[in-house]
Design an enzyme around this catalytic site. Structure first.
Site, PDB file in Angstrom:
ATOM      1  N   GLU A  86      -4.196  21.851   8.346  1.00  0.00           N
ATOM      2  CA  GLU A  86      -4.762  20.725   7.625  1.00  0.00           C
ATOM      3  C   GLU A  86      -5.790  21.199   6.601  1.00  0.00           C
ATOM      4  OE1 GLU A  86      -3.888  17.750   7.491  1.00  0.00           O
ATOM      5  OE2 GLU A  86      -2.805  17.209   9.315  1.00  0.00           O
ATOM      6  N   ILE A  98      -0.032   8.946   1.616  1.00  0.00           N
ATOM      7  CA  ILE A  98       0.639  10.136   2.130  1.00  0.00           C
ATOM      8  C   ILE A  98       0.172  10.365   3.562  1.00  0.00           C
ATOM      9  CG2 ILE A  98       1.026  12.607   1.833  1.00  0.00           C
ATOM     10  CD1 ILE A  98       0.351  12.220  -1.140  1.00  0.00           C
ATOM     11  N   HIS A  99       1.113  10.555   4.479  1.00  0.00           N
ATOM     12  CA  HIS A  99       0.773  10.775   5.884  1.00  0.00           C
ATOM     13  C   HIS A  99       1.558  11.965   6.439  1.00  0.00           C
ATOM     14  CE1 HIS A  99      -1.606   7.121   6.340  1.00  0.00           C
ATOM     15  NE2 HIS A  99      -0.695   6.510   5.618  1.00  0.00           N
ATOM     16  N   ARG A 100       1.069  12.472   7.542  1.00  0.00           N
ATOM     17  CA  ARG A 100       1.706  13.595   8.236  1.00  0.00           C
ATOM     18  C   ARG A 100       2.916  13.077   9.005  1.00  0.00           C
ATOM     19  NH1 ARG A 100      -2.511  16.488  11.938  1.00  0.00           N
ATOM     20  NH2 ARG A 100      -1.568  15.608  13.797  1.00  0.00           N
ATOM     21  N   GLU A 104      -1.916   1.143  -4.939  1.00  0.00           N
ATOM     22  CA  GLU A 104      -2.318   2.273  -5.790  1.00  0.00           C
ATOM     23  C   GLU A 104      -1.285   2.639  -6.846  1.00  0.00           C
ATOM     24  OE1 GLU A 104      -4.756   2.465  -2.081  1.00  0.00           O
ATOM     25  OE2 GLU A 104      -2.626   2.170  -2.509  1.00  0.00           O
ATOM     26  N   ASP A 122       0.852  -1.185   0.000  1.00  0.00           N
ATOM     27  CA  ASP A 122       0.000   0.000   0.000  1.00  0.00           C
ATOM     28  C   ASP A 122       0.886   1.233   0.000  1.00  0.00           C
ATOM     29  OD1 ASP A 122      -2.846   1.151   0.428  1.00  0.00           O
ATOM     30  OD2 ASP A 122      -1.636   2.206   1.907  1.00  0.00           O
TER      31      ASP A 122
END
Length: 499
Positions: free
Chosen positions: A295, A175-177, A239, A172
């Site tokens: 955010e 995009i993460h913080r 993806e 997988d």
């Protein structure tokens, strides 16, 4: 400006994407003026092209920007806003702006598996910094910006996190913080339901770390594809296969040097590390601001008390590297999150009622997540009510969606004035508002608290609402827009394009 020679078909990485943009006036700018990555860099881009839900004044549709002189980091440049306008995304993907949702939908249906790059094509490994070497320090190596003076710390906002299910081996990418916490540690905020978090929990249950790579600065097609979510891309769906379909060729991967994982071979920067089991850190432990970073809804998120930690093993990068970043509330988020949302809704509704949903726009004001404008065609009396069924399907296609506005086929869904016109002349609040209370939505919506509404039992629950701004089929003949004469404007203003 000379005639363009590069097209979307030539884009293979961030650098070729930049070269394409340079051919088109108003799409790319750069500066040699020294800039501080602490708040100043994002402060500049707020005015140049952030848009989205960024506090006004800001500019929508401004150019992508390159900072060539970042204070304290002479080896790096920083790029921002590459996907900051829908028109630019369309140019980079080779499609019309209004058809991007359809392009993404078709790509999901024709995936191309990623491949391991041939020897010598792992450009992301031209320079290698190992964490066990003297002097290694993420804080002085990478020019990770802070978006505001209140941020919990420097953030990597365009890092593609790539990991494998420890049980099945399925991959997988998301995009993460990521907040830089120390010389070799990053905290990672995973919103509930994310697939990499499922992988992490499996590894943690077994008492093992989860190998993970973070690729920064890649082909824009990969960023857009990575933002698909379930149910369109279920657990175990890689993806990167969608990105391959967008380009008509597989994404090339490289084997990491210090962990058993893979990364994007053409990335500008790759961080190799492990998500540690049973280790948590406070996000603002170095600043005590109580804030995380801005955010997508336009507000600064609260710092989390306990976040999983990535222990960094190495950083590799290309020669003359470019760190790519984004502003949380900017239009860049709208496009990365919103266009896959549109594709998911189009796919779901088309299966249920072919030919009825003409288009969808994940609206700028909702950050690409909270509001969808759906253009529905009623062809017969039996279609009355089906538009509302389509809206319910949209909530199923994208669970984080909060509001749906339904409009007829004569309304331009990409023109907010036209959408609001439909609301003013084709909507009655007492009969055209459909509320669905007590449903999970997105945790970053600050209105989703019991303090805001007594109908909300706990934080993160929302009232999803449909605003049906379509004309009842039996009254359509009474709501025909004024018909003007069709003329060739170029007879009077040669070269006029209406923009």
């Amino acid at each position: 400006m000379s005639e363009p020679t590069l097209t979307a078909a030539n884009v293979t990485d961030l650098r070729s994407a930049i070269e394409l943009l340079k051919q088109h006036e108003g799409e790319y700018v750069e500066t040699n003026e020294p800039v501080d990555p602490e708040a100043e860099l994002s402060g500049v881009y707020r005015y140049v092209g952030a848009g989205g839900t960024t506090a006004r004044p800001t500019k929508r549709g401004g150019p992508a920007m390159m900072f060539n002189n970042v204070k304290g980091f002479p080896a790096f440049r920083v790029a921002i806003g590459m996907l900051g306008s829908r028109k630019r995304v369309a140019r980079l993907l080779g499609a019309e702006p209004e058809k991007l949702g359809f392009l993404l939908k078709d790509s999901v249906q024709h995936p191309i598996e990623p491949v391991l790059a041939e020897p010598g094509r792992a450009f992301c490994q031209e320079i290698v910094h190992r964490a066990d070497e003297p002097g290694f320090d993420l804080r002085t190596l990478l020019p990770a910006p802070t978006n505001t003076p209140e941020d919990a710390g420097p953030y990597l906002t365009m890092g593609l996190c790539y990991a494998a299910d420890p049980e099945t081996g399925e991959h997988d990418v998301t995009i993460h913080r990521l907040c830089v916490q120390s010389k070799d540690e990053l905290t990672m905020w995973l919103t509930p339901g994310r697939h990499i978090d499922a992988f992490r929990m499996k590894a943690e249950a077994a008492g093992k770390p989860l190998p993970i790579s973070v690729s920064i600065g890649v082909d824009p097609a990969i960023y857009v594809a990575a933002c698909f979510e379930p149910p369109t891309t279920p657990l175990g769906y890689d993806e990167l296969k969608i990105a391959g379909a967008l380009r008509g060729r597989p994404v090339e991967l490289s084997q990491c040097l210090t962990i058993n994982a893979r990364a994007i071979a053409h990335a500008e920067i790759v961080i190799e590390g492990e998500l540690l089991p049973n280790v948590r850190q406070r996000e603002d432990q170095n600043t005590d601001t109580g804030k995380a970073m801005p955010e997508f809804p336009g507000y600064t998120g609260e710092a989390k008390d306990e976040l999983p930690v990535i222990k960094v093993k190495a950083v590799t990068h290309r020669l003359n590297p470019i760190l790519q970043t984004t502003m949380g509330p900017g239009e860049e988020h709208v496009n990365m999150a919103g266009i896959p949302t549109e594709a998911s809704i189009l796919q779901m509704v088309e299966r249920a009622m072919p030919g009825k949903l003409l288009n969808v726009y994940a609206h700028n004001s909702g950050g690409g997540k909270l509001l969808a404008v759906m253009q529905f065609k009623k062809s017969a009396a039996v279609d009355e009510g089906r538009q509302r069924q389509a809206a319910i399907l949209a909530f199923a296609a994208f669970p984080e969606l909060k509001h749906v506005m339904l409009v007829d086929e004569d309304v331009d869904i990409f023109d907010t004035d036209d959408v609001l016109w439909a609301m003013q002349t084709r909507f009655q609040g007492d009969v055209d508002t459909i509320s669905i209370p007590g449903v999970r939505c997105h945790p970053l919506d600050p209105s989703q608290t019991p303090a805001f509404s007594p109908s909300i039992p706990e934080v993160g629950t929302s009232c999803k609402t449909i605003f049906d701004c379509t004309v009842p089929f039996k009254l359509k003949h009474e709501f025909e827009r004024s018909k003007f004469l069709e003329v060739d404007v170029n007879r009077f203003l040669p070269g006029f394009n209406g923009n």
